[in-house]
Design a protein around this motif. Structure first.
Motif, PDB file in Angstrom:
ATOM      1  N   THR A  13       0.708  -1.274   0.039  1.00  0.00           N
ATOM      2  CA  THR A  13       0.113   0.178   0.123  1.00  0.00           C
ATOM      3  C   THR A  13       0.916   1.056  -0.148  1.00  0.00           C
ATOM      4  O   THR A  13       0.593   2.131  -0.857  1.00  0.00           O
ATOM      5  CB  THR A  13      -0.854  -0.105   1.369  1.00  0.00           C
ATOM      6  N   VAL A  14       1.976   1.186   0.828  1.00  0.00           N
ATOM      7  CA  VAL A  14       2.641   2.518   1.014  1.00  0.00           C
ATOM      8  C   VAL A  14       3.630   2.578  -0.259  1.00  0.00           C
ATOM      9  O   VAL A  14       3.807   3.848  -0.973  1.00  0.00           O
ATOM     10  CB  VAL A  14       3.452   2.295   2.101  1.00  0.00           C
ATOM     11  N   THR A  15       4.302   1.366  -0.926  1.00  0.00           N
ATOM     12  CA  THR A  15       5.012   1.454  -1.970  1.00  0.00           C
ATOM     13  C   THR A  15       4.161   2.039  -2.947  1.00  0.00           C
ATOM     14  O   THR A  15       4.779   2.750  -3.830  1.00  0.00           O
ATOM     15  CB  THR A  15       5.855  -0.100  -2.089  1.00  0.00           C
ATOM     16  N   SER A  16       3.263   1.492  -3.375  1.00  0.00           N
ATOM     17  CA  SER A  16       2.507   1.906  -4.418  1.00  0.00           C
ATOM     18  C   SER A  16       2.110   3.265  -4.241  1.00  0.00           C
ATOM     19  O   SER A  16       2.087   4.134  -5.513  1.00  0.00           O
ATOM     20  CB  SER A  16       1.041   0.995  -4.657  1.00  0.00           C
ATOM     21  N   ALA A  17       1.633   3.850  -3.294  1.00  0.00           N
ATOM     22  CA  ALA A  17       1.266   5.288  -2.789  1.00  0.00           C
ATOM     23  C   ALA A  17       2.604   6.063  -3.076  1.00  0.00           C
ATOM     24  O   ALA A  17       2.599   7.108  -3.926  1.00  0.00           O
ATOM     25  CB  ALA A  17       0.819   5.533  -1.592  1.00  0.00           C
ATOM     26  N   LEU A  18       3.844   5.921  -2.700  1.00  0.00           N
ATOM     27  CA  LEU A  18       5.025   6.404  -3.107  1.00  0.00           C
ATOM     28  C   LEU A  18       5.399   6.386  -4.496  1.00  0.00           C
ATOM     29  O   LEU A  18       5.581   7.681  -5.139  1.00  0.00           O
ATOM     30  CB  LEU A  18       6.131   5.613  -2.467  1.00  0.00           C
ATOM     31  N   ALA A  19       4.808   5.410  -5.198  1.00  0.00           N
ATOM     32  CA  ALA A  19       5.481   5.326  -6.801  1.00  0.00           C
ATOM     33  C   ALA A  19       4.530   6.329  -7.489  1.00  0.00           C
ATOM     34  O   ALA A  19       4.588   7.043  -8.480  1.00  0.00           O
ATOM     35  CB  ALA A  19       5.366   3.951  -7.224  1.00  0.00           C
ATOM     36  N   ARG A  20       3.079   6.202  -6.982  1.00  0.00           N
ATOM     37  CA  ARG A  20       2.163   7.183  -7.642  1.00  0.00           C
ATOM     38  C   ARG A  20       2.512   8.582  -7.324  1.00  0.00           C
ATOM     39  O   ARG A  20       2.162   9.509  -8.316  1.00  0.00           O
ATOM     40  CB  ARG A  20       0.666   6.806  -7.230  1.00  0.00           C
ATOM     41  N   MET A  21       2.824   8.933  -5.925  1.00  0.00           N
ATOM     42  CA  MET A  21       3.056  10.362  -5.647  1.00  0.00           C
ATOM     43  C   MET A  21       4.303  10.972  -6.787  1.00  0.00           C
ATOM     44  O   MET A  21       4.221  11.881  -7.187  1.00  0.00           O
ATOM     45  CB  MET A  21       3.455  10.279  -4.196  1.00  0.00           C
ATOM     46  N   LEU A  22       5.427   9.828  -6.825  1.00  0.00           N
ATOM     47  CA  LEU A  22       6.391  10.619  -7.486  1.00  0.00           C
ATOM     48  C   LEU A  22       5.797  10.766  -9.058  1.00  0.00           C
ATOM     49  O   LEU A  22       6.240  11.706  -9.752  1.00  0.00           O
ATOM     50  CB  LEU A  22       7.619   9.660  -7.478  1.00  0.00           C
ATOM     51  N   ARG A  23       5.303   9.725  -9.634  1.00  0.00           N
ATOM     52  CA  ARG A  23       4.924   9.589 -11.088  1.00  0.00           C
ATOM     53  C   ARG A  23       4.090  10.918 -11.129  1.00  0.00           C
ATOM     54  O   ARG A  23       4.115  11.586 -12.402  1.00  0.00           O
ATOM     55  CB  ARG A  23       4.021   8.370 -11.226  1.00  0.00           C
ATOM     56  N   ARG A  24       3.167  11.249 -10.289  1.00  0.00           N
ATOM     57  CA  ARG A  24       2.267  12.660 -10.485  1.00  0.00           C
ATOM     58  C   ARG A  24       3.165  13.887 -10.375  1.00  0.00           C
ATOM     59  O   ARG A  24       2.905  14.828 -11.150  1.00  0.00           O
ATOM     60  CB  ARG A  24       1.246  12.625  -9.236  1.00  0.00           C
ATOM     61  N   GLN A  25       4.326  13.806  -9.746  1.00  0.00           N
ATOM     62  CA  GLN A  25       5.270  14.973  -9.913  1.00  0.00           C
ATOM     63  C   GLN A  25       6.185  14.931 -11.059  1.00  0.00           C
ATOM     64  O   GLN A  25       6.991  15.512 -11.418  1.00  0.00           O
ATOM     65  CB  GLN A  25       6.088  14.736  -8.610  1.00  0.00           C
ATOM     66  N   GLY A  26       5.684  13.876 -11.894  1.00  0.00           N
ATOM     67  CA  GLY A  26       6.661  13.817 -13.335  1.00  0.00           C
ATOM     68  C   GLY A  26       8.076  13.231 -13.310  1.00  0.00           C
ATOM     69  O   GLY A  26       8.943  13.241 -14.192  1.00  0.00           O
ATOM     70  N   ARG A  27       8.044  12.628 -12.089  1.00  0.00           N
ATOM     71  CA  ARG A  27       9.243  11.419 -12.001  1.00  0.00           C
ATOM     72  C   ARG A  27       9.387  10.028 -12.698  1.00  0.00           C
ATOM     73  O   ARG A  27       8.147   9.548 -12.432  1.00  0.00           O
ATOM     74  CB  ARG A  27       9.870  11.716 -10.590  1.00  0.00           C
ATOM     75  N   VAL A  28      10.341   9.606 -12.806  1.00  0.00           N
ATOM     76  CA  VAL A  28      10.490   8.323 -13.226  1.00  0.00           C
ATOM     77  C   VAL A  28      10.931   7.634 -12.130  1.00  0.00           C
ATOM     78  O   VAL A  28      12.013   7.967 -11.441  1.00  0.00           O
ATOM     79  CB  VAL A  28      11.666   7.936 -14.227  1.00  0.00           C
ATOM     80  N   VAL A  29      10.068   6.702 -11.566  1.00  0.00           N
ATOM     81  CA  VAL A  29      10.412   5.930 -10.383  1.00  0.00           C
ATOM     82  C   VAL A  29      10.339   4.606 -10.858  1.00  0.00           C
ATOM     83  O   VAL A  29       9.340   3.979 -11.393  1.00  0.00           O
ATOM     84  CB  VAL A  29       9.428   5.903  -9.279  1.00  0.00           C
ATOM     85  N   ARG A  30      11.301   3.638 -10.555  1.00  0.00           N
ATOM     86  CA  ARG A  30      11.336   2.282 -10.967  1.00  0.00           C
ATOM     87  C   ARG A  30      11.290   1.423  -9.572  1.00  0.00           C
ATOM     88  O   ARG A  30      12.031   1.769  -8.405  1.00  0.00           O
ATOM     89  CB  ARG A  30      12.660   1.815 -11.577  1.00  0.00           C
TER      90      ARG A  30
END
Length: 465
Positions: free
Chosen positions: A25-42
């Protein structure tokens, strides 16, 4: 920058003191947060997990690979991290179980690659005790760095204050995630519900979690961590030959058969195979092919639909009679049996390629890391199921457990069919996999990653039933 120079990138290992704390839950929220900021998260997932990676891939908008030191080896993990670092603004690695559980553990992987760990802890029902647990985790090993705590299921601002005040100065409270059912991810008997089944619902949960974490300033805190240097492990000379050139492999893929490592598909294609996907639920004909792969999944949830597709069943039975190489793993094994009794007690006719009956068995199950001792060569993998197969023929071999002498999962062979509860990780032994799918000539039984596998400690999470 040269192709094989080291690359530095911020990276975080998301761990927890136990399963069920909300890591995904937290990892997916982190990934979505960064993606919404225009960042590439792997994002990577530790261990042999099919369900969490698909959720994480939807959240991040990027492919998600499994990292497992025992099953995949150090070189494989090192290379995947290096490749991700070349394109990412941040790397997230989600752990499995508790951070020190298993051999190798999540902490072993984090220590090997110098990844700072962030602890996710469900703090419902405790306050200062959460800080005490974090302090114990932080001091348990001196080769692991705990970068902070994310307090999950936090009840109030006061609850947060009590935890934060009690934490050691070296472990800051990075965020407090509110106690909100709208953020949690839906589950079923083998783990999370498949992402494809609840895509729209997941989108709402990802966005809600991203907003909660963004309000905590978590992106800035993680991106400010010292970057980690990642080095490559492989060269072009390490790639396997095109042993499967000219061969077409039909791969079952739909809601009933979806437990597929992307790494397995990638390897088959690198060895020259053409992949053609089909749905045992919806397609009326099998694509033209030289070999078949029936992976695991949830046939027990779709047994009636599988039984009703008589046209495809006829095609699969003809392929079997024509001695096509067929690999059936877990759910694929159940599909190959004569019957399958679902969770409601209803029995349905399956393919009948292998004598026997499959049935669900409640909450009892088996999981663990094993090596499939195949005639083509050993291949590492794992088992995870809550069903049983009875009245089957004598197996040709058994899986070899890592830390227990009892035989592992049975391996069956009838004509060109190889069937077992084991899910194989193909990159462990490409030559054996090429033979399994009918390669005419394979020069040597070598793995791309054999230089590290023999040096990697064994996993302990086994089923001895």
């Amino acid at each position: 920058m040269r192709e094989h120079d080291a690359v530095s990138c911020p990276a975080v290992f998301v761990a927890a003191p136990a399963s069920g704390q909300g890591k995904t839950t937290v990892t997916s929220a982190l990934a979505r947060m960064l993606r919404r900021q225009g960042r590439v998260v792997r994002v990577f997932k530790t261990g042999p997990d099919y369900l969490d990676p698909r959720v994480l891939a939807q959240a991040s908008g990027q492919p998600v690979d499994q990292l497992d030191l025992w099953m995949a080896g150090e070189a494989y993990c090192r290379q995947r991290l290096f490749e991700a670092a070349r394109e990412a603004d941040l790397i997230l690695v989600e752990g499995a179980m508790g951070l020190f559980d298993g051999e190798p553990s999540s902490a072993d992987l984090a220590a090997l690659f110098g990844l700072p760990m962030v602890i996710v802890m469900d703090v419902k029902g405790m306050a200062q005790t959460a800080a005490a647990l974090v302090a114990g985790l932080a001091g348990f090993r001196d080769d692991v760095r705990i970068a902070g705590l994310i307090a999950n299921a936090c009840g109030s601002a006061r609850h947060r204050e009590l935890i934060e005040a009690a934490l050691p100065a070296t472990v800051p409270l990075l965020a407090a995630v509110p106690r909100d059912p709208a953020l949690a991810l839906p589950e079923r008997h083998l783990g999370l519900v498949q992402a494809e089944e609840i895509r729209d619902d997941l989108e709402a949960r990802f966005d809600a979690g991203a907003e909660a974490l963004a309000a905590e300033g978590l992106a800035e805190a993680l991106l400010a961590l010292p970057p980690v240097a990642f080095t490559p492990a492989l060269t072009e000379a390490s790639a396997p030959p095109a042993w499967l050139a000219g061969r077409t492999i039909a791969v079952a893929r739909d809601a009933a058969f979806s437990f597929i490592y992307q790494a397995n598909l990638d390897l088959l294609e690198r060895m020259g195979a053409a992949l053609r996907f089909f749905s045992p639920l919806a397609d009326q004909a099998l694509p033209a092919c030289d070999a078949l792969w029936l992976p695991g999944g949830y046939p027990e949830l779709h047994a009636a639909g599988l039984a009703a597709n008589a046209a495809l069943r006829d095609d699969l039975q003809r392929a079997f009679e024509d001695d096509l190489p067929i690999l059936a793993e877990c759910g694929g094994l159940l599909y190959c049996l004569e019957t399958l009794t679902d969770q409601d007690g209803e029995t349905h006719a399956m393919l009948g390629l292998l004598p026997g009956a499959g049935a669900m068995r409640g909450r009892r199950g088996c999981q663990g890391m094993q090596t499939a001792e195949l005639p083509e060569g050993p291949v590492r993998g794992h088992a995870h199921h809550r069903s049983q197969a009875s009245d089957t023929p004598a197996p040709i071999a058994f899986g070899r457990r890592q830390r227990h002498p009892a035989p592992g999962e049975a391996i069956y062979r009838e004509r060109g069919l190889t069937a077992s509860y084991l899910h194989l990780f193909f990159p462990d032994n490409p030559a054996a996999v090429a033979r399994l799918f009918g390669a005419a000539a394979v020069e040597a039984d070598v793995s791309r990653f054999d230089q590290t596998l023999d040096q990697t400690p064994d996993q302990t999470k086994e089923c001895h039933a």
